[in-house]
Motif scaffolding. Structure first.
Motif, mmCIF file in Angstrom:
data_model
loop_
_atom_site.group_PDB
_atom_site.id
_atom_site.type_symbol
_atom_site.label_atom_id
_atom_site.label_comp_id
_atom_site.label_asym_id
_atom_site.label_seq_id
_atom_site.Cartn_x
_atom_site.Cartn_y
_atom_site.Cartn_z
ATOM 1 N N TYR A 418 0.878 -1.173 0.000
ATOM 2 C CA TYR A 418 0.000 0.000 0.000
ATOM 3 C C TYR A 418 0.910 1.215 0.000
ATOM 4 O O TYR A 418 1.586 1.484 0.990
ATOM 5 C CB TYR A 418 -0.868 0.065 1.258
ATOM 6 N N ARG A 419 0.924 1.957 -1.095
ATOM 7 C CA ARG A 419 1.702 3.199 -1.133
ATOM 8 C C ARG A 419 0.764 4.358 -0.839
ATOM 9 O O ARG A 419 -0.089 4.700 -1.653
ATOM 10 C CB ARG A 419 2.387 3.392 -2.480
ATOM 11 N N SER A 420 0.926 4.948 0.344
ATOM 12 C CA SER A 420 0.111 6.095 0.759
ATOM 13 C C SER A 420 1.000 7.330 0.687
ATOM 14 O O SER A 420 1.665 7.699 1.648
ATOM 15 C CB SER A 420 -0.433 5.889 2.173
ATOM 16 N N ASN A 421 1.003 7.950 -0.497
ATOM 17 C CA ASN A 421 1.920 9.064 -0.748
ATOM 18 C C ASN A 421 1.239 10.185 -1.545
ATOM 19 O O ASN A 421 1.899 11.073 -2.048
ATOM 20 C CB ASN A 421 3.144 8.530 -1.494
ATOM 21 N N SER A 422 -0.107 10.062 -1.692
ATOM 22 C CA SER A 422 -0.824 11.074 -2.452
ATOM 23 C C SER A 422 -2.233 11.207 -1.876
ATOM 24 O O SER A 422 -2.932 10.191 -1.742
ATOM 25 C CB SER A 422 -0.884 10.683 -3.934
ATOM 26 N N PRO A 423 -2.667 12.421 -1.469
ATOM 27 C CA PRO A 423 -1.893 13.651 -1.589
ATOM 28 C C PRO A 423 -0.720 13.661 -0.613
ATOM 29 O O PRO A 423 -0.910 13.441 0.574
ATOM 30 C CB PRO A 423 -2.904 14.734 -1.242
ATOM 31 N N HIS A 574 1.669 13.180 -6.736
ATOM 32 C CA HIS A 574 2.384 12.019 -6.206
ATOM 33 C C HIS A 574 1.561 10.746 -6.402
ATOM 34 O O HIS A 574 0.525 10.773 -7.064
ATOM 35 C CB HIS A 574 2.737 12.264 -4.745
ATOM 36 N N ILE A 575 2.024 9.644 -5.815
ATOM 37 C CA ILE A 575 1.488 8.330 -6.171
ATOM 38 C C ILE A 575 0.929 7.621 -4.945
ATOM 39 O O ILE A 575 1.510 7.685 -3.857
ATOM 40 C CB ILE A 575 2.599 7.468 -6.811
ATOM 41 N N ARG A 576 -0.193 6.951 -5.154
ATOM 42 C CA ARG A 576 -0.709 6.006 -4.172
ATOM 43 C C ARG A 576 -1.234 4.796 -4.938
ATOM 44 O O ARG A 576 -1.318 4.790 -6.164
ATOM 45 C CB ARG A 576 -1.803 6.635 -3.317
ATOM 46 N N GLY A 577 -1.601 3.757 -4.209
ATOM 47 C CA GLY A 577 -2.143 2.586 -4.886
ATOM 48 C C GLY A 577 -1.785 1.299 -4.182
ATOM 49 O O GLY A 577 -1.026 1.282 -3.204
ATOM 50 N N THR A 578 -2.346 0.222 -4.704
ATOM 51 C CA THR A 578 -2.098 -1.130 -4.207
ATOM 52 C C THR A 578 -1.321 -1.896 -5.258
ATOM 53 O O THR A 578 -1.714 -1.924 -6.441
ATOM 54 C CB THR A 578 -3.420 -1.857 -3.907
ATOM 55 N N TYR A 579 -0.220 -2.546 -4.820
ATOM 56 C CA TYR A 579 0.674 -3.228 -5.753
ATOM 57 C C TYR A 579 1.010 -4.597 -5.172
ATOM 58 O O TYR A 579 1.468 -4.690 -4.025
ATOM 59 C CB TYR A 579 1.959 -2.428 -5.964
ATOM 60 N N THR A 610 3.300 -2.173 -11.268
ATOM 61 C CA THR A 610 2.018 -1.611 -11.680
ATOM 62 C C THR A 610 0.934 -2.094 -10.727
ATOM 63 O O THR A 610 1.015 -3.194 -10.168
ATOM 64 C CB THR A 610 1.660 -2.039 -13.119
ATOM 65 N N GLY A 611 -0.058 -1.243 -10.532
ATOM 66 C CA GLY A 611 -1.129 -1.586 -9.604
ATOM 67 C C GLY A 611 -2.343 -0.721 -9.848
ATOM 68 O O GLY A 611 -2.545 -0.184 -10.952
ATOM 69 N N THR A 612 -3.166 -0.542 -8.791
ATOM 70 C CA THR A 612 -4.439 0.169 -8.915
ATOM 71 C C THR A 612 -4.662 1.055 -7.698
ATOM 72 O O THR A 612 -4.392 0.638 -6.570
ATOM 73 C CB THR A 612 -5.613 -0.822 -9.035
ATOM 74 N N ASP A 619 -5.606 2.710 -12.985
ATOM 75 C CA ASP A 619 -4.345 1.985 -13.074
ATOM 76 C C ASP A 619 -3.214 2.915 -12.643
ATOM 77 O O ASP A 619 -3.195 4.102 -12.992
ATOM 78 C CB ASP A 619 -4.110 1.501 -14.498
ATOM 79 N N MET A 620 -2.263 2.377 -11.900
ATOM 80 C CA MET A 620 -1.177 3.186 -11.372
ATOM 81 C C MET A 620 0.167 2.516 -11.632
ATOM 82 O O MET A 620 0.262 1.291 -11.733
ATOM 83 C CB MET A 620 -1.347 3.397 -9.865
ATOM 84 N N VAL A 621 1.221 3.333 -11.726
ATOM 85 C CA VAL A 621 2.597 2.865 -11.839
ATOM 86 C C VAL A 621 3.363 3.377 -10.629
ATOM 87 O O VAL A 621 3.356 4.581 -10.343
ATOM 88 C CB VAL A 621 3.262 3.368 -13.133
#
Length: 716
Positions: A418-423, A574-579, A610-612, A619-621
């Motif tokens: 879990y990338r929690s970096n956005s906002p 910035h980026i967030r998402g599940t990978y 890549t993830g979501t 879709d997220m990178v």
């Protein structure tokens, strides 16, 4: 039942303090003090009270009973005041107030006064009308309409009372009274002892005459402190801070010091005393402090040694500090000049050491080192051999891309990131990220508070399955709050790998079906001030499906109460998402150490995950692969190989785990760019296996390389 004496003393002290303001207001009259009016509104509210009874009074009879007497319907004592009290109007001395038990009569400086209500005993506590205390004590009175408190002040003391409260505040500190203040026929009644205790007014109870005698005057109080913790004979100038005061707020007009000197000639023990006189001519009791004067401080002696005085160019020089001091040599401040680990120009080189003790005395020494024209190691060779692990050395960045690019065997482990970096710049309360997963999970969190008030970050885990869940925090590294994002990124990385090194015991808990808990409590122990950053790496494991939520919330609100009403926040650049598969394994089986490199997060040889974004279903990178854990296994590292860390995308500051040891990249500051490298590891005389754990540090730049460089064999 308490004796009348103890009850009455308690009442008198409390009344003196509490009655002053509330009574005035309670009666509906207007009393002006210092051009301020206190109206009947004050009496509608309470007043704070002082804790306990005054213990400074003197009782002339240890076996007193409660005073008996009758009071008519108007609250007046039917008994003859003179016979009951044993005094007449002229019996009271100067600056003395006499209160009569069960009577509304008072005597001050020989003059008779009447209180709106007699001294009253309720539940063993003696009460007096606050108005009487204000008028007789000569106190300043005011009313705080916001807090509904009556305020009484004298000198450096401020007392606040509230109707119906058994507490009052003295200079802001809440204190317990012996009873609660109350209204009696429009008059504000308070325990007598509270004011006497707070204003330090001596009093006496006379059981025979049933009266309390209160001394309204009070001598000044002398007090001071010596500012210097250590005093050396003939060296230390002695200064003091005078803390003397008058309990009645009078001016201190004269000081009388004994034993105080600007400098003390000889070591020993000295007594310093102070008396002060107030504007009414009254002197304080003496106040004394004992000081110890030490023998004169001797300056330290600077000294250092080298193994020899003549060296080759590129030969390592060890400097041994041999400085001494009459105190603790470890406390010396050391300032070196030109103490290079090696010189690369022949000739004489002067090296200087200056040492300074904590008292400011210093000395220095210089020695000359002769360097011959013979070369032991070149500048580049020397840095590869002698730069300490974690330190930075100059490296020609143009040569890096010419090194052989390693192609490791590649595999992945099932770990959901879990990338929690956005906002990244958080401007509102809300949900930063949320998703469900069972099994292994990792949260990479990096956020900056861009609100004008303090913000709190939370990780909330909910068991959304129908079965109980076992939840484990396996590893974690947290840094912040700090206004420096790259620093929090580095320190979170350092602490994350230290949790592997220390083999910290995993934190385990159970979650019932639909139960919600806050995890990683360290994250919300300290709020984020505006422009502060938090960074977190944390590995979790859940035995069943869990919902992970990262929340931003004002620091004064409860997250579990507010969570049902919070909405997801919009992303920024910035980026967030599940990978999925966020653990990457690189295995290098060929021998390294002849000039190779291994690249991370360059998008070509090491592609981005890549993830979501599960809040928007986009879709997220994962650019830079922040939050990915790399496990690098080097099967054959040649003898005398330097493993170095080189940044290719810009400045970098982070850490990694090398053969179970945390290594900073770098120890201090940062790697500024391609022309610098930090030392990660060196092999010795034999081939070795090396295992490295690495994760890109938040706030730093990618891609990066590990360099495998040959070192020259030891020379002498």
């Amino acid at each position: 039942m308490k004796s009348w004496k103890k009850l009455f003393i308690t009442c008198v002290a409390a009344v003196q303090f509490i009655t002053v303001i509330p009574i005035v207001a309670a009666e509906g009259n207007t009393t002006t003090t210092d051009n301020k009016q206190v109206t009947s509104e004050i009496t509608q509210e309470g007043s704070s009270s002082i804790q306990g009874e005054v213990d400074g009074g003197t009782d002339t009879d240890q076996d007193t009973d409660e005073v008996k007497g009758t009071v008519d319907e108007n609250g007046n004592n039917n008994a003859n005041s003179t016979s009951n009290s044993g005094i007449g109007a002229g019996d009271a001395g100067k600056d003395v107030l006499v209160l009569i038990a069960n009577s509304n009569l008072m005597y001050q400086d020989g003059t008779e006064y009447k209180s709106p209500q007699p001294i009253t005993v309720k539940k063993g506590v003696s009460y007096i009308a606050l108005r009487s205390l204000v008028e007789r004590f000569g106190l300043q009175v005011n009313y705080d309409s916001k807090t509904k408190e009556t305020i009484i002040a004298s000198g450096d003391k401020e007392l606040r009372y509230k109707v119906g409260s058994s507490n009052y505040r003295v200079n802001g500190k809440a204190t317990q009274m012996s009873g609660a203040s109350y209204m009696q026929e429009g008059t504000f009644m308070v325990p007598i002892t509270s004011a006497m205790q707070a204003f330090e007014m001596p009093y006496q109870w006379d059981n025979k005459t049933k009266r309390i005698t209160i001394e309204l005057s009070a001598p000044p109080i002398a007090k001071f402190s010596v500012n210097e913790k250590e005093i050396f004979a003939k060296q230390t100038p002695v200064t003091v801070t005078n803390e003397s005061k008058s309990p009645r707020g009078l001016q201190i007009v004269e000081e009388e010091w004994t034993g105080l000197q600007d400098y003390y000639e000889d070591p020993g023990v000295y007594t310093v005393s102070l008396r002060v006189r107030d504007e009414r001519g009254e002197w304080s009791a003496p106040y004394s402090v004992t000081i110890t004067v030490l023998k004169p401080n001797e300056p330290p002696v600077a000294n250092f040694q080298t193994e020899k005085t003549t060296y080759k160019m590129g030969e390592y020089i060890r400097y041994q500090d041999a400085s001494t001091d009459d105190d603790d040599v470890a406390d010396l401040k050391r300032e070196w000049t030109n103490n290079k680990p090696a010189f690369f120009e022949p000739g004489n080189h002067t090296v200087t050491l200056k040492v300074t003790d904590k008292y400011g005395l210093s000395s220095e020494i210089s020695q000359t080192i002769t360097v011959t024209s013979e070369t032991l190691y070149t500048f580049d060779e020397f840095n590869k051999v002698y730069t300490p692990v974690g330190e930075v050395y100059p490296h020609d960045g143009s040569t890096v891309l010419g090194l052989k690019l390693l192609k490791p065997e590649f595999s992945e482990n099932n770990r959901t990131l879990y990338r929690s970096n956005s906002p990244e710049n958080v401007k509102n309360n809300g949900i930063l990220y949320q998703d469900n997963v069972a099994g292994g999970a990792r949260i990479f969190l990096h956020h900056i508070n861009k609100k004008s008030n303090n913000l709190q970050l939370y990780i909330v885990v909910k068991n959304i399955s129908d079965d109980p869940a076992n939840f484990t925090v396996e590893h974690s590294g947290l840094a912040g709050p700090s206004p420096y994002p790259q620093q929090t990124g580095k320190m979170a990385s350092v602490r994350y790998f230290e949790s592997f090194e220390k083999n910290d015991k995993a934190t385990e808990m159970q979650l019932k079906p639909n139960e919600t808990k806050v995890v990683i409590p360290e994250l919300n122990q300290r709020p984020l001030k505006p422009d502060d950053t938090y960074t977190l790496y944390a590995d979790f494991y859940g035995s069943t499906t869990l919902e992970y939520t990262v929340v931003a919330l004002d620091a004064d609100k409860d997250v579990l109460t507010e969570l049902p009403n919070l909405q997801p926040l919009a992303t920024d650049e910035h980026i967030r998402g599940t990978y999925i598969n966020a653990d990457r394994n690189f295995t290098v089986r060929e021998e390294v150490g002849k000039g190779e490199r291994l690249v991370f997060a360059d998008k070509i040889n090491d592609k981005d995950l890549t993830g979501t974004d599960m809040l928007t279903y986009q879709d997220m990178v994962n650019k830079g692969n922040y939050g990915v854990l790399y496990r690098v296994k080097l099967e054959k590292v040649a003898p005398h190989t330097l493993i170095a860390f080189n940044s290719r995308g810009g400045s970098y500051s982070g850490a990694m785990l090398v053969n179970g040891q945390t290594v900073n990249t770098p120890n201090h500051g940062l790697i500024s760019g391609v022309d610098e490298a930090s030392v990660v590891y060196r092999t010795g005389d034999y081939e070795e296996k090396v295992e490295i754990l690495f994760s890109p540090a938040a706030g730093s730049n990618l891609p990066v390389n590990l360099l495998f460089l040959p070192m020259p064999k030891p020379r002498s």
